[in-house]
Scaffold this active site. Structure first.
Site, mmCIF file in Angstrom:
data_model
loop_
_atom_site.group_PDB
_atom_site.id
_atom_site.type_symbol
_atom_site.label_atom_id
_atom_site.label_comp_id
_atom_site.label_asym_id
_atom_site.label_seq_id
_atom_site.Cartn_x
_atom_site.Cartn_y
_atom_site.Cartn_z
ATOM 1 N N CYS A 36 -6.346 -0.723 -0.138
ATOM 2 C CA CYS A 36 -5.904 -2.543 -0.236
ATOM 3 C C CYS A 36 -5.057 -2.988 0.093
ATOM 4 C CB CYS A 36 -6.784 -2.791 -2.038
ATOM 5 S SG CYS A 36 -8.777 -2.912 -2.317
ATOM 6 N N ASP A 48 -4.050 8.252 10.261
ATOM 7 C CA ASP A 48 -3.952 8.964 9.008
ATOM 8 C C ASP A 48 -2.272 9.278 8.823
ATOM 9 O OD1 ASP A 48 -6.319 10.749 6.799
ATOM 10 O OD2 ASP A 48 -3.702 11.375 7.213
ATOM 11 N N HIS A 74 -12.486 -3.415 -1.857
ATOM 12 C CA HIS A 74 -13.004 -2.557 -1.449
ATOM 13 C C HIS A 74 -13.919 -2.580 -2.637
ATOM 14 C CE1 HIS A 74 -10.994 0.864 -4.222
ATOM 15 N NE2 HIS A 74 -12.096 0.627 -5.475
ATOM 16 N N GLY A 93 -13.884 16.202 -2.468
ATOM 17 C CA GLY A 93 -12.536 15.453 -2.154
ATOM 18 C C GLY A 93 -11.752 14.124 -1.887
ATOM 19 N N HIS A 153 -11.547 4.385 -1.739
ATOM 20 C CA HIS A 153 -11.340 2.952 -1.114
ATOM 21 C C HIS A 153 -12.274 3.280 -0.352
ATOM 22 C CE1 HIS A 153 -10.168 -1.346 0.192
ATOM 23 N NE2 HIS A 153 -10.946 -0.238 1.362
ATOM 24 N N HIS A 207 -13.728 4.806 3.252
ATOM 25 C CA HIS A 207 -12.681 5.422 4.346
ATOM 26 C C HIS A 207 -13.212 6.311 5.240
ATOM 27 C CE1 HIS A 207 -10.476 7.789 1.199
ATOM 28 N NE2 HIS A 207 -10.736 8.796 2.211
HETATM 29 P P1 AMP Z 1 -9.716 11.547 1.085
HETATM 30 O O1 AMP Z 1 -9.645 13.501 1.225
HETATM 31 O O2 AMP Z 1 -10.873 11.670 1.837
HETATM 32 O O3 AMP Z 1 -9.787 10.757 0.632
HETATM 33 O O4 AMP Z 1 -8.468 11.094 2.281
HETATM 34 C C1 AMP Z 1 -7.395 10.548 1.930
HETATM 35 C C2 AMP Z 1 -6.285 10.338 3.623
HETATM 36 O O5 AMP Z 1 -5.708 9.156 3.796
HETATM 37 C C3 AMP Z 1 -5.908 11.331 3.569
HETATM 38 O O6 AMP Z 1 -6.582 12.316 4.860
HETATM 39 C C4 AMP Z 1 -4.305 11.060 3.533
HETATM 40 O O7 AMP Z 1 -3.436 11.298 4.831
HETATM 41 C C5 AMP Z 1 -4.907 9.459 4.078
HETATM 42 N N1 AMP Z 1 -2.933 8.629 3.385
HETATM 43 C C6 AMP Z 1 -3.155 8.147 2.186
HETATM 44 N N2 AMP Z 1 -2.260 7.566 2.307
HETATM 45 C C7 AMP Z 1 -2.573 6.501 3.336
HETATM 46 C C8 AMP Z 1 -1.205 5.804 4.029
HETATM 47 N N3 AMP Z 1 -0.517 5.403 3.128
HETATM 48 N N4 AMP Z 1 -1.734 5.605 5.938
HETATM 49 C C9 AMP Z 1 -1.970 6.120 5.877
HETATM 50 N N5 AMP Z 1 -3.133 7.354 5.759
HETATM 51 C C10 AMP Z 1 -3.151 7.830 4.236
HETATM 52 ZN ZN ZN Z 2 -8.756 -0.659 -2.484
#
Ligand code: AMP
Ligand code: ZN
Length: 111
Positions: A8, A31, A47, A92, A97, A99
Site C-alpha cells: 500500500c 521485485d 488492499h 510462503g 497484499h 501480488h
Molecule cells: P511473497 O513471498 O510472495 O509475499 O513475496 C513478496 C515479494 O515482495 C518478495 O519477492 C520480496 O522480494 C518482494 N518485496 C518486498 N519488499 C519489496 C519492495 N519494497 N519492493 C519490491 N519488492 C519487494
Molecule cells: Zn496493502
C-alpha cells in the site's frame, strides 16, 4: 488502504519502487530481491489480502490482461515464463497484499 502494508505504501509512493506499469487499478514493479533475470510483481492498488479474497471479476480480468501485456513487452511470451501468487503462511506469502510474481528470462527450475 492498509496503514502497515508495504505494498500500500508503494501504491501511495511512500516507498520507492521501479515501476514497469501503472494504471488506475494496478501497478507493476520490479521485485527488490529478484530470483530470476525478470522478476516483476503485479498488484491491485486496493488492499486485498491475497488470492482467496479476490472476487472482483473486472479486476481479475484486468490483472490477467496486464500480466500478459507485461510478459509480451518483456519478450517472455517467446520462451515461456511463470506467474504465481503465494497464499498465507504455508504458501510462503511474506507480504499480505495480493501480488502476482512474473518470473522469466531464464529456464526456471521446476521445483
Ligand atoms: P511473497 O513471498 O510472495 O509475499 O513475496 C513478496 C515479494 O515482495 C518478495 O519477492 C520480496 O522480494 C518482494 N518485496 C518486498 N519488499 C519489496 C519492495 N519494497 N519492493 C519490491 N519488492 C519487494
Ligand atoms: Zn496493502
Amino acid at each position: 488502504m492498509n496503514e502497515d502494508c508495504i505494498f500500500c505504501k508503494i501504491v501511495k509512493g511512500e516507498i520507492p519502487s521501479t515501476k514497469v506499469y501503472e494504471d488506475e487499478r494496478v501497478i507493476a514493479f520490479n521485485d527488490i530481491n529478484p530470483i530470476a533475470p525478470i522478476h516483476i510483481l503485479v498488484i491491485p492498488k486496493t488492499h486485498i489480502d491475497n488470492y482467496m479474497e479476490l472476487d472482483d471479476t473486472d479486476l481479475i480480468i484486468h490483472v490477467n490482461k496486464i500480466i500478459k501485456k507485461i510478459a509480451i513487452e518483456k519478450g517472455l511470451n517467446k520462451n515461456g515464463f511463470r506467474v504465481l501468487t503465494n497464499i498465507g503462511e504455508d504458501g510462503g506469502q511474506a507480504v499480505k497484499h495480493l501480488h502476482y510474481h512474473i518470473l522469466g528470462g531464464t529456464k526456471l527450475p521446476t521445483r
